[in-house]
Design a protein around this motif. Structure first.
Motif, mmCIF file in Angstrom:
data_model
loop_
_atom_site.group_PDB
_atom_site.id
_atom_site.type_symbol
_atom_site.label_atom_id
_atom_site.label_comp_id
_atom_site.label_asym_id
_atom_site.label_seq_id
_atom_site.Cartn_x
_atom_site.Cartn_y
_atom_site.Cartn_z
ATOM 1 N N GLU A 1 -27.283 -78.910 -18.180
ATOM 2 C CA GLU A 1 -26.062 -79.139 -18.955
ATOM 3 C C GLU A 1 -26.195 -78.428 -20.285
ATOM 4 O O GLU A 1 -27.242 -78.492 -20.931
ATOM 5 C CB GLU A 1 -25.868 -80.647 -19.158
ATOM 6 C CG GLU A 1 -24.570 -81.029 -19.828
ATOM 7 C CD GLU A 1 -24.348 -82.537 -19.841
ATOM 8 O OE1 GLU A 1 -23.238 -82.959 -20.199
ATOM 9 O OE2 GLU A 1 -25.297 -83.284 -19.484
ATOM 10 N N TRP A 2 -25.156 -77.719 -20.702
ATOM 11 C CA TRP A 2 -25.230 -76.993 -21.960
ATOM 12 C C TRP A 2 -23.831 -76.687 -22.506
ATOM 13 O O TRP A 2 -22.846 -76.769 -21.805
ATOM 14 C CB TRP A 2 -26.034 -75.703 -21.804
ATOM 15 C CG TRP A 2 -25.441 -74.657 -20.899
ATOM 16 C CD1 TRP A 2 -24.674 -73.589 -21.272
ATOM 17 C CD2 TRP A 2 -25.575 -74.557 -19.482
ATOM 18 N NE1 TRP A 2 -24.319 -72.832 -20.183
ATOM 19 C CE2 TRP A 2 -24.864 -73.402 -19.061
ATOM 20 C CE3 TRP A 2 -26.235 -75.327 -18.523
ATOM 21 C CZ2 TRP A 2 -24.786 -73.017 -17.726
ATOM 22 C CZ3 TRP A 2 -26.158 -74.937 -17.196
ATOM 23 C CH2 TRP A 2 -25.446 -73.796 -16.811
ATOM 24 N N HIS B 1 -18.118 -76.601 -22.100
ATOM 25 C CA HIS B 1 -19.202 -77.511 -21.743
ATOM 26 C C HIS B 1 -19.461 -77.332 -20.249
ATOM 27 O O HIS B 1 -18.553 -77.504 -19.426
ATOM 28 C CB HIS B 1 -18.820 -78.964 -22.035
ATOM 29 C CG HIS B 1 -19.908 -79.936 -21.710
ATOM 30 N ND1 HIS B 1 -20.950 -80.195 -22.564
ATOM 31 C CD2 HIS B 1 -20.128 -80.705 -20.600
ATOM 32 C CE1 HIS B 1 -21.758 -81.088 -22.014
ATOM 33 N NE2 HIS B 1 -21.284 -81.406 -20.822
ATOM 34 N N ILE B 2 -20.686 -76.985 -19.883
ATOM 35 C CA ILE B 2 -21.015 -76.615 -18.508
ATOM 36 C C ILE B 2 -22.096 -77.544 -17.972
ATOM 37 O O ILE B 2 -23.108 -77.788 -18.637
ATOM 38 C CB ILE B 2 -21.482 -75.143 -18.422
ATOM 39 C CG1 ILE B 2 -20.406 -74.216 -18.987
ATOM 40 C CG2 ILE B 2 -21.809 -74.764 -16.977
ATOM 41 C CD1 ILE B 2 -20.833 -72.767 -19.123
ATOM 42 N N SER C 1 -15.829 -77.678 -18.633
ATOM 43 C CA SER C 1 -14.769 -78.309 -19.409
ATOM 44 C C SER C 1 -14.542 -77.556 -20.706
ATOM 45 O O SER C 1 -15.490 -77.100 -21.342
ATOM 46 C CB SER C 1 -15.123 -79.768 -19.732
ATOM 47 O OG SER C 1 -15.267 -80.515 -18.553
ATOM 48 N N GLY C 2 -13.296 -77.417 -21.087
ATOM 49 C CA GLY C 2 -12.947 -76.810 -22.367
ATOM 50 C C GLY C 2 -11.872 -77.610 -23.053
ATOM 51 O O GLY C 2 -11.470 -78.685 -22.603
ATOM 52 N N ASN C 3 -11.397 -77.080 -24.163
ATOM 53 C CA ASN C 3 -10.314 -77.719 -24.921
ATOM 54 C C ASN C 3 -9.259 -76.652 -25.208
ATOM 55 O O ASN C 3 -9.013 -76.294 -26.352
ATOM 56 C CB ASN C 3 -10.852 -78.354 -26.199
ATOM 57 C CG ASN C 3 -9.809 -79.192 -26.925
ATOM 58 O OD1 ASN C 3 -8.845 -79.648 -26.296
ATOM 59 N ND2 ASN C 3 -9.989 -79.378 -28.223
#
Length: 419
Positions: free
Chosen positions: A106-107, A114-115, A412-414
């Motif tokens: 996770e990073w 976010h991956i 995930s992004g914003n």
């Protein structure tokens, strides 16, 4: 009137379609329901043990009539103790952590993404096996634990035993309200079913063969589906000059004679020249007293003189090849030439020799001062294994529930956009 197994392509297509549908359901099954299914299967198997033993008796009669080797008959044989072992494996797998959904990495990226890399089921696993009725339970349980569906094609020798064990696995699935098609057993001895599985790229994601060199070679040659396999277990034990005498005698006795028909049984003994006349010969004498035929090379006295064909042979019998070696580097060179990248062992108190042996060899399992009979997923704490893989892609060594998973990336992004 034709039976349901007369049209093998149609039969296998129906099984494959059902497995694919079941795999889609199994991927999202909560951990507690998997546990319920496995514990119920364990209870059902013990409750059905008389049926299983009766079925196994019919298979043993078939095997004797067919002229199976002693090693094959040993693999085929069930008794209450071995059934208890299968039950214990089912319960151990039930209690393990669920491998599905594990976050492997996770990073965060500077761009705000976010991956996560997350473990996911492989999908549909096909298992083709000979004379090993326990694989019906082991493979079914491990695939269930990893959220997969499985298609089991047992050998003609274990036909009745596999059906009886499969019935208990279905009891477990029903207890947890899981699809019965998650664990399917091919209901025919017809070898055409194997050919259909090997080319079923639309329905099967990976094939695992469990059997002799003939079966595994056939699968590796003809499969269009990816394969987890080992062709042979040509297991070497190197006795170094710094080996502990009592340990060497005890470990080698167990590695060769405990069960000769399993892939972790020792098949070749290499002895450092400095201890050949003493420890090396004592080991050979001990093995011969145990009933092992020692095929000895230069520097050792055995039952018969070794020939070139004895190096690189998987005997699966009370036979072993033995020879002297100048040093650890010569042992490594011999294993590289004749080994099968399955399991190899060094017996020594010299840490530098261990480091060289472990660093220079690329077998799936390397051992130090331990019997090679431990080359088994159950002994590795996996509860059981679906097989031992000697390739280098995806899975290697004992294949347990974790190895029956792939992974996917969750990002995930914003509102992130790429420039």
């Amino acid at each position: 009137m034709k039976g349901m197994t007369d049209d093998i392509p149609a039969l296998m297509r129906d099984i494959g379609l059902a497995a694919r549908a079941a795999a889609a359901q199994m991927a999202a099954i909560p951990s507690d329901r998997k546990k319920v299914a496995l514990l119920a299967a364990a209870d059902a198997l013990w409750f059905r043990r008389a049926e299983v033993l009766d079925a196994n008796g019919r298979d043993l009669d078939f095997g004797r009539d067919k002229g199976l080797s002693q090693a094959m008959m040993d693999r085929l044989t069930l008794d209450e103790a071995r059934i208890q072992g299968i039950v214990d494996s089912l319960r151990a797998i039930a209690e393990q952590a669920d491998p599905v959904g594990r976050v492997l990495a996770e990073w965060e990226q500077p761009n705000g993404l976010h991956i996560k890399r997350v473990a996911t089921p492989l999908g549909v696993v096909g298992v083709i096996y000979e004379s090993r009725p326990n694989v019906t339970a082991d493979a079914g349980a491990l695939c269930l634990k990893a959220g997969n569906a499985v298609i089991l094609r047992g050998g003609s020798e274990s036909f009745h035993s596999s059906q009886a064990i499969h019935a208990a696995m279905l009891d477990g699935l029903r207890s947890a309200d899981l699809p019965e098609t998650a664990i399917q057993l091919v209901p025919t001895r017809d070898r055409a079913a194997v050919s259909e599985m090997l080319t079923a790229t639309d329905h099967i994601d990976v094939i695992v063969p469990r059997g002799g060199k003939g079966l595994v070679g056939l699968v590796q040659r003809e499969a269009r589906v990816p394969v987890f396999a080992h062709l042979e277990g040509i297991v070497h034990i190197y006795v170094d000059a710094a080996a502990d005498r009592d340990m060497a005698l005890s470990v080698i006795r167990n590695a060769k004679t405990r069960r000769t028909g399993i892939c972790g049984a020792a098949e070749c003994l290499l002895v450092h020249k400095d201890v050949a006349a003493s420890l090396g010969q004592d080991i050979c004498d001990m093995l011969m007293e145990e009933g092992v035929e020692v095929r000895a090379g230069d520097g050792l006295q055995g039952s018969v003189v070794a020939t070139e064909d004895d190096w690189g042979t998987e005997f699966l019998d009370m036979k072993i090849a033995a020879k002297t070696i100048d040093n650890v580097d010569d042992a490594i060179a011999h294993i590289r030439r004749y080994g099968s990248n399955h399991t190899d062992c060094i017996l020594t108190e010299d840490d530098e020799a261990v480091a060289r042996f472990f660093g220079q060899l690329d077998s799936a399992i390397l051992m130090h001062n331990a019997s090679t009979q431990f080359a088994d997923g159950g002994e590795f704490g996996m509860g059981a294994e679906i097989g031992i893989a000697t390739g280098k892609m995806h899975a290697r060594g004992p294949v347990g529930a974790e190895q029956l998973c792939s992974f996917k990336y969750l990002v995930s992004g914003n509102g992130a956009i790429r420039s």
